[in-house]
Design an enzyme around this catalytic site. Structure first.
Site, PDB file in Angstrom:
ATOM      1  N   CYS A 789      35.651 -18.507  35.730  1.00  0.00           N
ATOM      2  CA  CYS A 789      35.565 -17.062  35.450  1.00  0.00           C
ATOM      3  C   CYS A 789      34.734 -16.819  34.206  1.00  0.00           C
ATOM      4  O   CYS A 789      34.171 -15.754  34.016  1.00  0.00           O
ATOM      5  CB  CYS A 789      36.928 -16.404  35.354  1.00  0.00           C
ATOM      6  SG  CYS A 789      38.232 -17.501  34.884  1.00  0.00           S
ATOM      7  N   GLU A 885      29.984  -9.768  40.652  1.00  0.00           N
ATOM      8  CA  GLU A 885      30.384 -11.149  40.387  1.00  0.00           C
ATOM      9  C   GLU A 885      30.011 -11.997  41.606  1.00  0.00           C
ATOM     10  O   GLU A 885      30.262 -11.590  42.742  1.00  0.00           O
ATOM     11  CB  GLU A 885      31.894 -11.204  40.151  1.00  0.00           C
ATOM     12  CG  GLU A 885      32.321 -12.522  39.587  1.00  0.00           C
ATOM     13  CD  GLU A 885      33.818 -12.626  39.344  1.00  0.00           C
ATOM     14  OE1 GLU A 885      34.209 -13.437  38.503  1.00  0.00           O
ATOM     15  OE2 GLU A 885      34.594 -11.912  40.000  1.00  0.00           O
TER      16      GLU A 885
END
Ligand SMILES: Cc1cc2nc3c(=O)[nH]c(=O)nc-3n(C[C@H](O)[C@H](O)[C@H](O)COP(=O)(O)OP(=O)(O)OC[C@H]3O[C@@H](n4cnc5c(N)ncnc54)[C@H](O)[C@@H]3O)c2cc1C
Length: 1013
Positions: A789, A885
């Site tokens: 992440c 993302e």
């Protein structure tokens, strides 16, 4: 005094006598360099700023930038350094002149240590030195290669240099005219890391396979022209690989009879004596003479810092006399084995030199059979003295441009100003010959000598108070150091053993019972999807209900179990993980495609979570007085919230799961843990380890299953009080919303700890150190396939640097090792599953319409979910590539005008997880610290790899709720605070003192069972 010491002193005095006839000029008080050195030795802050300024100067092109940096670096120091005051004032009026003068002075300083720009240039120096009877070994600067393109260019330049030296020195003879066959005139020093950009200490065989073909042509040519080749030694991480390469190459039939090869042994290493004996043993077997240059070592500070950051045993001695004594021990070994090894003593220390002379005399070795080597630009009078005494002297002469030479220059400046260095002691602090010639063994302080095996920690676990930052009271679990052959072997064995056990079935655990459901969910190896790593029983709604009931029933007792008992559970778990460390790493390699060091990083983090939270809970667990007030006692303490549902991702399959579970448990909550489907086997092993550690039944329950089914059911469940989630934004926001709704019978407002994704940006300033920028950015973007992440997704580059950054970045990406992570040294493995594979490839396809696809790897394995590392350039800030993302090995490069625009682009996004900045401008760094919007901001380093306690991790905006895993306040999210007030006044009388802490409030609630202490 021993006979040897007497001779050492005689020889030493003789050298000093000769040295004093030609006083050392570099430490006299005139000139820019001399002044800088004098100030640096007086003032540590000035020294740091000065060396940093020198480091950045070569990369600055405009006068205005040079002057701006000058001001930034030396702000506030001009009052005590008059020269600076004048310089800064002049800079305001004539910036170009100041810039010119500075550049000239710093170039002059560099030229003092760099013998020439290129082959032709260095010849002028070498000819001059020849007249002084000083030989040479030439070293090509620029070893910091970030790509194979750069490594190939370096190899070509090394070859060219060799040719020039051979051609230009034809007819030169040995200065001593004795034993010339041992000492060829042309001597080339090679730094091995410069020939291969992907050298990984965990994979020495791979490095040799790659390096040997690159080096053979140079070695062959050197042999043909009668030159000598030396392998320099760099950081400890490269040491074993360099020795292995040396032995492998020079055992080959082509080179086995070649005596003109040498290697460096660094006496500051605890391994030095053992390595040297090994080498000599190898030499005997080979049957041909070779050479060793004995030095103390150039990377002492670096080794100390790196080992301390990773929790490793420090490979270097910590006391200077220990290094000196080891140098002497190695000197004796070398001279005693003179029949097979030619010694070169690389030192400026008169004691070290005199000891070598004295011991050679004792053994009756002629002084023409070994040599002294010293660095160009240093210790001139010592060289002269040695020549006058009839010894062979060779100068280590670096060749190269200013920019690649900066790190070399800074190393030399550090060496010359080091508090403990010989040169400073002799030429600046003017210590007496008697002091300088003492036997180093007598100077070692035994109680300070750190024994082998001791970790190089600097935290003290004891003596902390609540005001101490939590990271300072906590010593992290060490990383596995894959430099060592033993750890490489342990990992290989674990991989073999785990492979032999693939395919096992793992039941659910509910209320301490093993539960199967007749349905099994396979977990596949993403490198080889036909391989089933294992299967887990799939839970449905009935199992979810049973788990909630079990957790609910266990809560009362667990929440009143003492903090100490709960903390010890986590500590036992950490110990089990340590015992099973390699096995767990191997499972991660198979189940989620992690490279060795990434897998180990995950286990280390899991252990850290356990140990750190145990420590933190011991602090939080003691009821603490809120305010001292007469007649009243007020204590704040905490209760667990109730039943925690932990939903974890697959990308840190043990660490994140373990972190959320251990935080829940140590705070007195009971837990239902639901690992990600893709990493269910890691989850099952964690359950197994918790059981071994002694978690009571019902306190921790393991459910595997479809998140949309059981996850959804549990999130909405009235008996779940707390949800700890890490995963996608979509699911996180859904949980956030669902948890906000109160169901009939619900006791508590649900607390959600929610960590989601990021679209992390790194900004590259116009003065950034590109060697560092490229290596760290490539790692941040492509390490673990971009599936962290924290991974870098947007590289925002100021236009002044854009073309250079892009060129080096693409070449560096093209050099990455993509492959099955079972192999050591792989950087990019497979993405997690078929769905991710298809999604990322589709994103890349769509991206082609938005930006220029500048690089995509071609050579990736056919089997498995290998997405080729991909780089888009000229990406517009509002393109989907730059906003969504991706969670894969795809990097978008964005060009911006200046830092204002860079910040606007970096911050103008939904997420705020990690961000980074590469710069050497103190003012810009300060600005970024204040303005870059992210939960974790990293400056001049990679933006991944948060360490528990040190970098509490987590973001805000759409990246999460602002909680910080691994931080001092994380556990508070899992707790309900309580204040207990007691009026302690009786008829106007009250005790005078109230203790700051008191015992836990542990008396059982009505209906609960026995309390365990
Ligand atoms: C010709 C030549 C070639 C070289 N090649 C290499 C090479 O390939 N690789 C390499 O790493 N180095 C190499 N060096 C060594 C390095 O660059 C330094 O010059 C050398 O270590 C300085 O040692 P000295 O004996 O001259 O000085 P001294 O002042 O006696 O020793 C300084 C050294 O002691 C060690 N030291 C300092 N503080 C401590 C402490 N607190 N505890 C323990 N040890 C300490 C460090 O190694 C430091 O460099 C080379 C040196 C020379 C002269």
């Amino acid at each position: 005094m021993s006979a040897l010491q007497a001779v050492v002193e005689r020889r030493g005095q003789q050298i000093f006598g000769l040295v004093d006839q030609h006083p050392e000029s570099i430490f006299t008080k005139a000139g820019f360099y001399q002044k800088m050195m004098a100030f640096s030795m007086r003032d540590e802050t000035f020294k740091v700023q000065m060396f940093r300024f020198v480091d950045v100067l070569a990369s600055l092109r405009r006068s205005g930038d040079i002057v701006a940096h000058l001001r930034e670096y030396f702000r506030g120091m001009d009052s005590f350094i008059p020269m600076l005051q004048t310089g800064l004032r002049a800079a305001g009026i004539f910036p170009w002149l100041t810039a010119f003068i500075l550049r000239r002075n710093v170039s002059g300083m560099a030229r003092q240590f760099i013998a020439g720009r290129d082959g032709a240039d260095v010849m002028k120096t070498l000819r001059k030195k020849r007249k002084e009877d000083i030989g040479f070994t030439v070293d090509l600067l620029g070893e910091a290669v970030v790509s194979e393109k750069e490594a190939d260019e370096y190899a070509a330049r090394a070859m060219e240099l060799l040719e020039t030296l051979a051609r230009e020195t034809r007819g030169w003879t040995d200065p001593l005219g004795k034993n010339p066959e041992l000492f060829p005139v042309v001597n080339l020093s090679l730094k091995i890391s410069a020939f291969y950009s992907q050298m990984d200490p965990a994979a020495p065989e791979e490095a040799i396979a790659h390096l040997a073909p690159k080096l053979r042509p140079i070695l062959r040519r050197a042999k043909e022209v009668g030159a000598f080749v030396n392998f320099d030694m760099e950081s400890y991480a490269q040491k074993n690989g360099t020795f292995d390469l040396f032995k492998a190459l020079f055992t080959e039939s082509e080179f086995a009879d070649w005596p003109h090869v040498g290697i460096v042994v660094q006496a500051y290493l605890r391994d030095a004596e053992r390595d040297l004996k090994d080498l000599i043993e190898w030499g005997r077997k080979r049957g041909t003479r070779f050479a060793v240059r004995l030095v103390k070592g150039a990377y002492w500070d670096y080794e100390k810092i790196i080992s301390s950051q990773n929790g490793w045993v420090c490979p270097v001695y910590l006391q200077k006399p220990e290094s000196d004594a080891c140098f002497e021990a190695c000197t004796r070994i070398l001279l005693e084995n003179e029949a097979i090894v030619t010694a070169a003593f690389g030192s400026h220390n008169v004691r070290s030199i005199a000891h070598a002379m004295a011991y050679a005399e004792e053994l009756g070795i002629d002084q023409s059979r070994f040599e002294f080597q010293l660095l160009y630009g240093m210790a001139g009078p010592i060289k002269r003295a040695l020549v006058e005494m009839g010894y062979r002297v060779r100068e280590y002469s670096p060749v190269g441009e200013l920019l690649p030479g900066m790190s070399y220059l800074v190393r030399r400046l550090l060496e010359n100003t080091s508090n403990e260095g010989f040169l400073r002691a002799k030429f600046s602090d003017n210590l007496s010959p008697a002091q300088l010639l003492r036997d180093p063994k007598e100077l070692i302080t035994p109680e300070k000598a750190s024994p082998d095996g001791q970790r190089n920690g600097y935290h003290s676990a004891a003596g902390f108070s609540l005001d101490t930052p939590p990271g300072d009271t906590y010593e992290n679990a060490p990383m596995v150091n894959f430099v060592h052959r033993q750890t490489q072997e342990q990992m290989k064995t674990a991989l073999r053993e785990v492979r032999g056990r693939l395919g096992r079935q793992y039941p659910l655990t509910i209320n301490g019972e093993k539960v199967t459901t007749g349905k099994w969910m396979p977990s596949l190896n993403p490198s080889s999807p036909n391989e089933i790593v294992g299967s887990v029983a799939e839970a449905g709604i009935p199992e979810a209900e049973r788990a909630v009931s079990a957790a609910r029933a266990a809560f009362d007792k667990w929440s009143r179990t003492s903090v100490e008992h709960r903390a010890q559970l986590l500590e036992r778990l950490a110990a089990i993980m340590e015992r099973r460390r390699f096995e767990l790493c191997a499972v991660e390699v198979f189940e989620v495609g992690k490279a060795w060091d990434e897998a180990d990083g995950d286990i280390r983090e899991a252990m850290d979570f356990c140990l750190f939270y145990a420590q933190q809970m011991r602090i939080l667990g003691r009821p603490r007085i809120t305010q001292h007030v007469a007649g009243e006692e007020n204590y704040q303490h905490y209760w667990g919230r109730g039943v925690a549902l932990v939903i974890a991702p697959w990308n840190f399959p043990i660490a994140i799961l373990c972190g959320m579970v251990s935080a829940s448990l140590v705070t007195g909550n009971t837990v239902i843990m639901k690992p990600a489907e893709q990493s269910a086997i890691c989850g099952a092993l964690l359950m197994e380890m918790f059981e071994e550690a002694g978690v009571p039944k019902g306190v921790l329950n393991l459910l595997n299953g479809d998140g949309a089914v059981i996850g959804e059911h549990l999130v909405n469940h009235k008996d779940v009080d707390l949800i700890a989630f890490t995963g996608s934004r979509e699911v996180g926001l859904h949980i956030w919303k669902a948890a906000g709704e109160t169901r009939p019978g619900q006791r508590e407002l649900k607390r959600v700890i929610c960590e989601m994704g990021g679209k992390n940006a790194v900004i590259v300033d116009s003065d950034a150190d590109l060697d560092e920028t490229i290596v760290d950015s490539v790692y941040s973007a492509f390490g673990y396939q971009g599936q962290k992440c924290s991974a870098l997704s947007r590289l925002i580059v100021l236009e002044e640097n854009y073309d250079r950054v892009v060129e080096r970045l693409l070449a560096a990406a093209a050099s990455l090792r993509v492959g099955n992570p079972q192999e050591p040294g792989i950087t990019v493995g497979p993405v997690i599953d078929e769905a991710a594979y298809q999604r990322i490839l589709a994103t890349i396809e769509a991206g082609r319409k938005e930006a220029t696809l500048a690089y995509q790897a071609k050579d990736v394995p056919k089997e498995g979910y290998f997405v080729p590392p991909t780089i888009f350039i000229d990406v517009k800030p509002n393109a989907r590539l730059a906003r969504d993302e991706i969670f894969g090995p795809v990097l978008s490069v964005i060009k911006v005008r200046d830092l204002d625009e860079a910040l606007e682009v970096a911050n103008g996004i939904d997420y705020a997880l990690t961000a980074g900045f590469f710069s050497r401008s103190p003012a810009n760094i300060e600005r970024i610290k204040a303005e870059l919007v992210a939960g974790n901001v990293y400056i001049n380093r990679s933006c991944t790899g948060a360490v528990v306690g040190r970098h509490p991790f987590g973001g805000f905006k759409m990246s999460g709720g602002g909680t910080k895993a691994g931080g001092g306040d994380y556990l508070l999210q899992f707790l309900i605070p309580r204040i207990v007030t007691e009026n302690i006044m009786r008829h106007g009388f009250a005790p005078e003192e109230t203790p700051r802490y008191r015992d836990e409030f542990l008396v059982r609630r009505p209906g609960s069972t026995v309390v365990e202490k």
